[in-house]
Each structure stands twice: as structure tokens, then as C-alpha cells.
Design a protein around this motif. Structure first.
Motif, PDB file in Angstrom:
ATOM      1  N   GLU A  19       0.814  -1.206   0.000  1.00 29.03           N
ATOM      2  CA  GLU A  19       0.000   0.000   0.000  1.00 29.03           C
ATOM      3  C   GLU A  19       0.860   1.275   0.000  1.00 29.03           C
ATOM      4  O   GLU A  19       0.384   2.366  -0.328  1.00 29.03           O
ATOM      5  CB  GLU A  19      -0.952   0.012   1.200  1.00 29.03           C
ATOM      6  N   ASN A  20       2.132   1.150   0.367  1.00 27.45           N
ATOM      7  CA  ASN A  20       3.030   2.305   0.389  1.00 27.45           C
ATOM      8  C   ASN A  20       3.784   2.483  -0.934  1.00 27.45           C
ATOM      9  O   ASN A  20       4.299   3.562  -1.220  1.00 27.45           O
ATOM     10  CB  ASN A  20       4.062   2.169   1.509  1.00 27.45           C
ATOM     11  N   ASP A 273       8.171   9.851  -0.539  1.00 25.78           N
ATOM     12  CA  ASP A 273       8.872  10.195   0.700  1.00 25.78           C
ATOM     13  C   ASP A 273      10.200   9.451   0.787  1.00 25.78           C
ATOM     14  O   ASP A 273      11.190   9.993   1.288  1.00 25.78           O
ATOM     15  CB  ASP A 273       8.014   9.824   1.920  1.00 25.78           C
ATOM     16  N   PHE A 393      11.222   4.791   7.614  1.00 21.83           N
ATOM     17  CA  PHE A 393       9.821   4.841   8.054  1.00 21.83           C
ATOM     18  C   PHE A 393       9.691   5.571   9.381  1.00 21.83           C
ATOM     19  O   PHE A 393       8.712   6.292   9.619  1.00 21.83           O
ATOM     20  CB  PHE A 393       9.243   3.427   8.169  1.00 21.83           C
ATOM     21  N   GLY A 397       7.295   8.377   8.734  1.00 20.69           N
ATOM     22  CA  GLY A 397       5.980   7.909   9.159  1.00 20.69           C
ATOM     23  C   GLY A 397       5.562   6.613   8.477  1.00 20.69           C
ATOM     24  O   GLY A 397       6.063   6.273   7.396  1.00 20.69           O
ATOM     25  N   LYS A 398       4.637   5.905   9.108  1.00 22.94           N
ATOM     26  CA  LYS A 398       4.214   4.598   8.598  1.00 22.94           C
ATOM     27  C   LYS A 398       3.512   4.673   7.242  1.00 22.94           C
ATOM     28  O   LYS A 398       3.477   3.698   6.499  1.00 22.94           O
ATOM     29  CB  LYS A 398       3.282   3.918   9.620  1.00 22.94           C
ATOM     30  N   LYS A 399       2.950   5.830   6.920  1.00 27.53           N
ATOM     31  CA  LYS A 399       2.233   5.969   5.651  1.00 27.53           C
ATOM     32  C   LYS A 399       3.110   6.554   4.543  1.00 27.53           C
ATOM     33  O   LYS A 399       2.621   6.918   3.478  1.00 27.53           O
ATOM     34  CB  LYS A 399       0.992   6.848   5.851  1.00 27.53           C
ATOM     35  N   ALA A 400       4.406   6.608   4.795  1.00 31.50           N
ATOM     36  CA  ALA A 400       5.319   7.183   3.809  1.00 31.50           C
ATOM     37  C   ALA A 400       5.244   6.434   2.481  1.00 31.50           C
ATOM     38  O   ALA A 400       5.144   5.206   2.455  1.00 31.50           O
ATOM     39  CB  ALA A 400       6.749   7.134   4.350  1.00 31.50           C
ATOM     40  N   THR A 401       5.263   7.169   1.402  1.00 32.92           N
ATOM     41  CA  THR A 401       5.224   6.559   0.064  1.00 32.92           C
ATOM     42  C   THR A 401       6.630   6.152  -0.384  1.00 32.92           C
ATOM     43  O   THR A 401       7.628   6.787  -0.005  1.00 32.92           O
ATOM     44  CB  THR A 401       4.623   7.531  -0.960  1.00 32.92           C
TER      45      THR A 401
END
Length: 422
Positions: A19-20, A273, A393, A397-401
Motif C-alpha cells: 500500500e506504500n 517520501d 519509516f 511515518g508509517k504511511k510514507a510513500t
């Protein structure tokens, strides 16, 4: 998803949340070439872009210089010369009036055997084949950016100038080829230093022509000298001619660049990111000097303030003495950029190029180097991609692309209307 990156003769792995992950960048598929290389060159000569046929341009009795690349470049001059000589002879030019000059800029001189190899047997026997001589130059003028146009006398005083070269992405001139045969090819050290000092300015990066101060300065200088005709080629991964263009120094070059972009420019949906980039393993990751190309391509895919994870063992160290000396003398990345502005030096220019990336993103280096050695070049050391990714990460952050570039030296990312590392 498990990603793998070449590392020396082995592989490094990383588990990446799907998902990233925005995209895995790979070189585009290049079609098999149906024509042989000589036919491609002859075809380009028979259909010049923005210029008349070369045979109708030259005149009997004119002194013609052909400027081509030195041995440090992959340009297969020997594959182009037979067709080019036939074209010149068809225009009435005599062999005794033709000189092939190997544009070495500030590079070393060639041996006789190297000149023979570069020219090919036929050209070496039929015409004069020499190295450029930066110490025998004439002043042609000064560009609007203040670059003195000091050109090898034999080139400046010729009746006709024909430039050869191969087109590939160049990390600060946009593309190789075209007018680069003149500047820096047959220019003096002073001219090259002035021109290349613009590499630290915005717009001086791979894949950019309009608004690139280095490329625009090069082409202004060449226009002052005068280039009558070019023959440029695009090469595949095996250094075979994939495409050829001929004609006007700018129009034909632009057509060649457009062809190159079809296969080596990789679209991306957005800047990321975190960018993971490798040269693909041995022999391309043997030293830091070689890793620089992948790093420079990766800067076009990362958000400002993001992280580039540079993957390469670099077991041979820096790979170039001046490059190493500049890093060892610097206290911070800005020192390298300032030093280059004051005095352009080959080797030092790549240290400054790395420093410019370090100012826009954090670089995590996965290598065989000691932690202390990595910190001295202003990067963060890791021994595995997994560890580097975990740290990235934590920062982003955990949602980093994420974007992955397993063959970073062969893929130039481009996202439209976005601010990555331009």
C-alpha cells in the motif's frame, strides 16, 4: 512485497508494504533493431534534420574537421566514419583535407593504438586522426554567461565543422551529444571551468534542455564557433547503435533526445517520501564515484526533505582521487558546492553533485563502508536495506510513500507538474 536490489555479485532484499509502494522503476522495453548499424547511419545522412545533405553543403578544397568523442565515452566513431567519409567524398572533399579530432576536454591523451581503434581502420588509413590540443587554442568570444569561448585552433580555423557523439542523459548538461563536442570537447580548461561551474544552478540536471544554464551556455558557444553538421547516435545497453540522427546541431540533437526519452525516461505518479535506489550490482556499484549516477537520478523522484536509500557495496572506496580529496577536506556539504563555484575541477564536480542531493534529502547508504567513513561523506550508514528502510519509516511515518529503482543508473524518473529533486 519483497523487493531485491543488486549488491556487488549478490542481492539485498527488503519487505515493502504494497500500500506504500507507488512504483518499481525499470528500464523501458527497447524494440529489437531491424536495421544494421551502418544502415541506420546511412539513413540518417540521407535524411538530415534541419539541414541540407552534407554532400551538397561541402565544397572541393575546403578543410573539414570531424570532432568526435575520446575513449572515455561509448561513442562508436568507427561505425559512423565509413558512411560519413563516403558522404564527404561525394561532395568533392579530398581525404587530405579531412581531419578527425578526438575531443578529450581535460582527459588524457590517447595512444596511437587507441586512436586507430576509435577511428576504425579505414578512417585511420585515409585521413588525419589526432587528439584535441587545449594548449593550441584561439579566443572566439565570450558567451552571455561570461564563458570565454577558447577553441582548438584547428577546429576554429576549419572551413567546415562536423560533430559526432552519442546521446544519453547527462546529469548537469541535460543530455550528451550535439554541441558538447565543441564545449567542452575541444575547449580549454578555462572555458570548461566557466561552463561547468553552472552545474550548481537550478535547471542544470538530467533530461532538461530549455532553461538548463549549462546546456544553453554550451550551445551559445558552439553557435559562435559554427557547427555545420552533426551525426549523433543512441546506443542500447550493449553499446550497439539503436538510432541515428544527422543534420542541424540543435534540431537533429533534439530529435535524438526525444527518441532517447521514449526508452530511458520513466514516468512516475508522484514524488515519494522514500526512494530506494541501486546501480544493479557489480560492476556498477564498485565505488562511490559510480554510485553517484544512480543517486543523481533518484533525486528526481524524492520529495524535498525525504530519504534516499542508496544501495551499493562500494568495496573499492571512492573510486577517484580528487573526488575523495574534496570530501575529506569538507566540513559540510555546502563546502563542496562553494568550492566548485570558485574553481571547477573534474572529480570535485561529482563530490559537489552529491552534496547538492544531500542538501535536499537525507541519504542512507547501504554499503561495505565503516560507519565512520559514511558519516564523513555526510550520509547515514546501514549494512542492510531492511535496517535503512526501517529507519526511513521512523523518520517519514508509517504511511510514507515509496519508489524503488533497482537499476537507478538506467532510469530517469519524471513526474509532471510536481516538485521533486529538480
Amino acid at each position: 512485497m519483497r523487493l531485491e536490489f543488486g549488491y556487488d555479485t549478490g542481492v539485498q532484499y527488503a519487505e515493502v508494504p504494497e500500500e506504500n509502494l507507488l512504483k518499481i522503476l525499470r528500464p523501458n522495453e527497447i524494440p529489437l533493431q531491424k536495421q544494421d548499424e551502418e544502415s541506420l547511419v546511412r539513413g540518417a545522412l540521407s535524411a538530415p534534420i534541419g539541414a541540407p545533405l552534407l554532400r551538397s553543403t561541402v565544397q572541393p578544397g575546403e578543410k573539414v574537421v570531424i570532432v568526435s568523442s575520446d575513449i572515455s565515452r561509448p561513442m562508436p566513431t568507427w561505425k559512423v566514419m565509413p558512411a560519413l567519409l563516403d558522404e564527404l567524398y561525394a561532395g568533392g572533399v579530398l581525404a587530405k583535407d579531412i581531419t578527425l579530432i578526438f575531443a578529450r576536454g581535460v582527459h588524457r591523451a590517447h595512444t596511437d593504438e587507441e586512436r586507430r581503434h576509435l577511428a576504425g581502420e579505414r578512417a585511420y588509413k585515409e585521413i588525419r586522426c589526432i587528439d584535441s590540443d587545449r594548449d593550441d587554442a584561439v579566443m572566439v568570444g565570450t558567451t552571455s554567461r561570461g564563458t570565454p569561448v577558447e577553441i582548438m585552433r584547428a577546429v576554429a580555423e576549419a572551413d567546415r565543422r562536423i560533430c559526432l557523439g552519442n546521446i544519453e542523459f547527462h546529469y548537469f548538461a541535460g543530455f550528451s551529444g550535439g554541441a558538447k563536442a565543441i564545449m567542452p570537447g575541444v575547449s580549454t580548461r578555462t572555458s570548461i571551468r566557466f561552463n561547468h561551474s553552472h552545474m550548481v544552478e537550478p535547471g542544470s540536471h538530467a533530461g532538461k534542455l530549455s532553461g538548463n544554464p549549462v546546456r544553453e551556455d554550451i550551445e551559445e558557444a558552439a553557435a559562435m564557433v559554427g557547427v555545420d553538421f552533426i551525426v549523433n547516435v543512441v546506443l542500447d545497453a550493449h553499446k550497439r547503435i539503436l538510432h541515428a540522427v544527422a543534420g542541424d546541431v540543435t534540431q537533429a540533437h533534439r530529435a535524438g533526445c526525444a527518441f532517447l526519452e521514449q526508452f530511458y525516461l520513466t514516468p512516475i505518479p508522484a514524488c515519494a517520501d522514500i526512494v530506494l535506489v541501486s546501480q544493479g550490482g557489480a560492476p556498477k556499484d564498485a565505488n562511490l564515484y559510480q554510485l553517484q549516477k544512480a543517486l543523481d537520478n533518484a533525486k528526481h523522484a524524492v520529495k524535498p526533505g525525504g530519504v534516499i536509500i542508496l544501495i551499493g557495496c562500494a568495496k573499492e572506496g571512492f573510486g577517484e582521487e580528487v573526488f575523495e580529496a574534496w570530501f575529506r577536506a569538507a566540513q559540510k556539504p555546502q563546502d563542496l558546492i562553494d568550492r566548485l563555484r570558485e574553481n571547477f575541477v573534474l572529480g570535485g564536480h561529482k563530490a559537489a553533485a552529491i552534496a547538492m542531493v544531500e542538501q535536499m534529502a537525507d541519504i542512507y547508504l547501504v554499503s561495505d563502508w565503516t560507519d565512520e567513513a559514511v558519516k564523513q561523506i555526510f550520509m547515514t550508514p546501514f549494512s542492510t536495506v531492511e535496517d535503512a528502510l526501517g529507519a526511513a519509516f521512523k523518520k517519514c511515518g508509517k504511511k510514507a510513500t515509496l519508489l524503488a529503482m533497482p537499476y537507478g543508473g538506467s532510469t530517469l524518473p519524471r513526474v509532471q507538474q510536481a516538485q521533486c529533486g529538480q
